[in-house]
Motif scaffolding. Structure first.
Motif, PDB file in Angstrom:
ATOM      1  N   SER A  80      49.852  43.058  45.581  1.00 41.55           N
ATOM      2  CA  SER A  80      49.479  41.642  45.619  1.00 41.55           C
ATOM      3  C   SER A  80      48.115  41.352  46.231  1.00 41.55           C
ATOM      4  O   SER A  80      47.751  40.205  46.427  1.00 41.55           O
ATOM      5  N   VAL A  81      47.368  42.379  46.585  1.00 48.86           N
ATOM      6  CA  VAL A  81      46.004  42.167  47.082  1.00 48.86           C
ATOM      7  C   VAL A  81      45.046  42.373  45.906  1.00 48.86           C
ATOM      8  O   VAL A  81      45.182  43.343  45.170  1.00 48.86           O
ATOM      9  N   PRO A  82      44.084  41.455  45.737  1.00 48.75           N
ATOM     10  CA  PRO A  82      43.142  41.640  44.630  1.00 48.75           C
ATOM     11  C   PRO A  82      42.353  42.938  44.800  1.00 48.75           C
ATOM     12  O   PRO A  82      41.914  43.246  45.913  1.00 48.75           O
ATOM     13  N   ALA A  83      42.203  43.646  43.718  1.00 54.07           N
ATOM     14  CA  ALA A  83      41.519  44.935  43.767  1.00 54.07           C
ATOM     15  C   ALA A  83      40.570  45.033  42.585  1.00 54.07           C
ATOM     16  O   ALA A  83      40.651  44.255  41.639  1.00 54.07           O
ATOM     17  N   THR A  84      39.665  45.962  42.664  1.00 55.59           N
ATOM     18  CA  THR A  84      38.736  46.208  41.559  1.00 55.59           C
ATOM     19  C   THR A  84      38.935  47.631  41.041  1.00 55.59           C
ATOM     20  O   THR A  84      38.955  48.577  41.828  1.00 55.59           O
ATOM     21  N   ALA A 133      38.479  54.660  39.694  1.00 53.39           N
ATOM     22  CA  ALA A 133      38.677  54.355  41.106  1.00 53.39           C
ATOM     23  C   ALA A 133      39.230  52.951  41.228  1.00 53.39           C
ATOM     24  O   ALA A 133      39.008  52.110  40.358  1.00 53.39           O
ATOM     25  N   VAL A 134      39.974  52.725  42.287  1.00 57.13           N
ATOM     26  CA  VAL A 134      40.388  51.361  42.584  1.00 57.13           C
ATOM     27  C   VAL A 134      40.088  51.114  44.062  1.00 57.13           C
ATOM     28  O   VAL A 134      40.288  51.993  44.895  1.00 57.13           O
ATOM     29  N   LEU A 135      39.565  49.937  44.340  1.00 65.18           N
ATOM     30  CA  LEU A 135      39.197  49.599  45.714  1.00 65.18           C
ATOM     31  C   LEU A 135      39.723  48.220  46.055  1.00 65.18           C
ATOM     32  O   LEU A 135      39.761  47.336  45.212  1.00 65.18           O
ATOM     33  N   TRP A 136      40.095  48.064  47.281  1.00 60.47           N
ATOM     34  CA  TRP A 136      40.464  46.730  47.741  1.00 60.47           C
ATOM     35  C   TRP A 136      40.224  46.622  49.239  1.00 60.47           C
ATOM     36  O   TRP A 136      40.112  47.631  49.933  1.00 60.47           O
ATOM     37  N   VAL A 137      40.117  45.353  49.690  1.00 60.05           N
ATOM     38  CA  VAL A 137      39.894  45.107  51.109  1.00 60.05           C
ATOM     39  C   VAL A 137      41.053  44.298  51.645  1.00 60.05           C
ATOM     40  O   VAL A 137      41.457  43.302  51.052  1.00 60.05           O
ATOM     41  N   GLU A 138      41.597  44.736  52.743  1.00 57.59           N
ATOM     42  CA  GLU A 138      42.682  44.000  53.354  1.00 57.59           C
ATOM     43  C   GLU A 138      42.499  44.071  54.865  1.00 57.59           C
ATOM     44  O   GLU A 138      42.338  45.164  55.428  1.00 57.59           O
ATOM     45  N   ASP A 139      42.504  42.925  55.489  1.00 58.42           N
ATOM     46  CA  ASP A 139      42.339  42.871  56.946  1.00 58.42           C
ATOM     47  C   ASP A 139      41.097  43.619  57.407  1.00 58.42           C
ATOM     48  O   ASP A 139      41.147  44.362  58.403  1.00 58.42           O
ATOM     49  N   GLY A 140      40.025  43.446  56.698  1.00 55.59           N
ATOM     50  CA  GLY A 140      38.777  44.061  57.133  1.00 55.59           C
ATOM     51  C   GLY A 140      38.700  45.556  56.929  1.00 55.59           C
ATOM     52  O   GLY A 140      37.787  46.202  57.429  1.00 55.59           O
TER      53      GLY A 140
END
Lengths: 364, 207
Positions: free
Chosen positions: A320-324, A335-342
């Motif tokens: 449920s976190v937006p990712a690229t 590759a997939v990357l996402w940012v959560e809580d910094g």
């Protein structure tokens, strides 16, 4: 110290990790080397484009085998290989473009390549450490910020190998992501690497900015009061990565995590003021400026500039976190990357997008 | 296609490999290349299918960078694998050997003038690609062929190192394949790029 050779500058474009830390640090602070680096990058990009083959990149391996078998002496050929099982296998056979290597490496480099969040400084760092993670055109067009003030880089130690996940966690202070089920074709135990915090301090100089602007032929707008001598501090990392290697080339799988870059004013005017002024200076192309403003607008997303001639991007979600999702155009790497809580997390490898997403969803 | 189907196949892939892949791997490749060609009719190495499956696309990619055409690159790849099938190159050295062989064979093709007009190039000519280049140069088909001609005119080692690097081989892989030190790969590639870029600029300014 002496300037690194042209060969070292060239390698810095592709494999920063292959360049010694003293050389990297020298280049980061040396206008002469930065100029040489920019020239090398421009030449490399132009030649890379010129050598790009025309037409589609797909190769029909079974058909090609059939043809080869026909040219071999009778009885000399084995039966045709089973239909190529898939992207993962083909991916590993295909040439490794440096792109996802860079993306994967970015995690190890404490987010230097992620260009995350809220300012231009990580982008500048990226130019030095992870050039392939930016569009070559943007990169070259990005003004050399040393023309606008002083940059001092600290930390960024590593990557350093540690024996196991526990040691990596202890040293980095990050939760080391554990992969529950490895994708097909990835085997064995990972190697763990840790990189220390990377910091950069930029001190704005009104004089130098005015000179730089004058060179571009346009006067610089007057700087806001108090900007001269103001400092911005950017901090990224630490980071940790688990790397499943294969015999050659890019690792089969990399799972990395790093504290996303953050920037803050350490003295003088607010960071936003300095950023906006820099964005307004002549020499910064409109598209880059617009892109950088977007970075600032939304620190929760991961605006990852990529070489669009080599990589496609698409949005996705991980828990449920937006990712690229990034995939090289030859489908060799994803590759997939996402940012959560910094914290930025990346899963990359010589796999397909579905496979990296599956690993990402599955992380503990 | 006809590269393979008529004429003398495989063993005649002018193993420039032998000379150009230097060092241990190559002296072996070269020696065996010659020795093996005598019994080319009856011996095909057992791991050919496996290596083919693994490396075919890579080999096509290398040749395509030199030639600009994937069709022609596939012809070259066929030639290279035929040679490989009859060679005794150690399995561990196969990827490097194949890449170097593809680069050489493709460069030879350019120099020999045996090229045929390629369908893709014709198609591509109608849709020029805008280079992601600071000079905002539009690379025309002429630019591309000029670069390829210049590439074939570079010292062989420079040309091959450049092509391998742009095909995605790491510095370490290029170094091993060409028996260079990893440190000198950057210098060699840089020189080649500077020369080709100069070629592009020279024509851009004289147009």
């Amino acid at each position: 110290m002496r300037h690194p050779t042209e060969g070292v500058l060239r390698r810095l474009l592709d494999e920063p990790a292959g360049v010694s830390e003293p050389d990297r640090a020298h280049v980061a602070g040396c206008p002469v080397c930065l100029a040489g680096l920019a020239t090398a990058r421009r030449d490399a990009a132009a030649v890379g484009t010129a050598l790009q083959p025309a037409g589609e990149g797909t190769v029909d391996v079974p058909a090609a085998w059939h043809r080869l078998a026909g040219a071999l002496p009778a009885g000399g050929a084995e039966p045709a290989p089973a239909p190529v099982r898939a992207r993962a296998r083909r991916a590993r056979a295909v040439l490794r473009r440096p792109v996802v290597a860079a993306v994967a490496f970015a995690a190890v480099l404490a987010g230097a390549g992620t260009a995350a969040a809220n300012d231009w400084l990580p982008v500048f760092r990226t130019e030095q450490l992870q050039p392939v993670s930016l569009d070559p055109a943007d990169l070259v067009a990005l003004p050399d910020l040393s023309a606008y003030g002083d940059i001092e880089v600290t930390g960024g130690d590593g990557p350093q190998q540690v024996p196991d996940a526990a040691a990596a966690a202890a040293q980095s202070g990050l939760d080391v992501p554990a992969v529950a089920t490895l994708p097909r074709g990835v085997t064995g135990e990972p190697e763990y690497q840790v990189v220390g915090e990377l910091g950069a301090t930029f001190t704005f100089s009104a004089d130098r900015a005015a000179r730089a602007a004058a060179e571009s032929g346009e006067p610089a707008p007057p700087p806001p009061a108090g900007l001269d001598g103001s400092q911005v501090r950017l901090v990224a990392g630490p980071g940790v990565a688990a790397i499943w290697r294969q015999s050659a080339g890019v690792p089969a799988l990399v799972v990395g995590r790093a504290v996303a870059p953050t920037a803050y004013s350490s003295s003088g005017v607010p960071f936003e003021t300095m950023r906006d002024y820099l964005l307004s200076l002549p020499g910064l192309p409109d598209d880059v400026a617009a892109q950088l403003r977007t970075f600032a607008a939304d620190g929760s997303t991961l605006p990852l500039p990529v070489p669009s001639d080599r990589v496609t991007t698409s949005p996705a979600e991980v828990d449920s976190v937006p990712a690229t999702v990034l995939e090289t155009r030859d489908q060799a790497l994803a590759a997939v990357l996402w940012v959560e809580d910094g914290v930025v997390t990346v899963v990359a490898g010589s796999l397909g997008p579905d496979e990296v997403l599956a690993v990402a969803e599955d992380l503990d | 296609m006809d590269l393979v189907q008529h004429g003398r196949p495989a063993a005649t892939v002018d193993l420039p490999l032998a000379g150009a892949v230097t060092g241990r791997a190559s002296s072996r490749a070269g020696r065996k290349g010659v020795a093996v060609s005598g019994r080319a009719r009856d011996a095909v190495r057992a791991d050919l299918a496996e290596v083919f499956r693994r490396d075919y696309q890579r080999v096509v990619g290398v040749a395509a960078r030199v030639l600009g055409s994937r069709d022609e690159a596939e012809d070259v790849a066929q030639e290279v694998f035929l040679a490989f099938g009859r060679s005794a190159v150690p399995a561990g050295e196969a990827p490097g050997w194949l890449s170097v062989a593809a680069a050489h064979t493709a460069l030879n093709l350019i120099r020999s003038g045996r090229r045929r007009a390629s369908r893709e190039e014709t198609v591509a000519a109608t849709a020029e690609v805008v280079a992601p280049d600071v000079a905002e140069t539009v690379l025309t088909r002429e630019d591309r062929s000029r670069v390829r001609a210049a590439l074939a005119g570079l010292p062989r080692k420079q040309a091959v190192a450049l092509v391998l690097r742009h095909s995605g081989l790491s510095y370490a892989e290029v170094a091993t394949a060409l028996d260079m030190s990893p440190g000198s790969v950057g210098t060699t590639v840089r020189r080649a790029e500077a020369a080709l870029r100069k070629e592009l600029i020279r024509h851009a300014s004289s147009d």
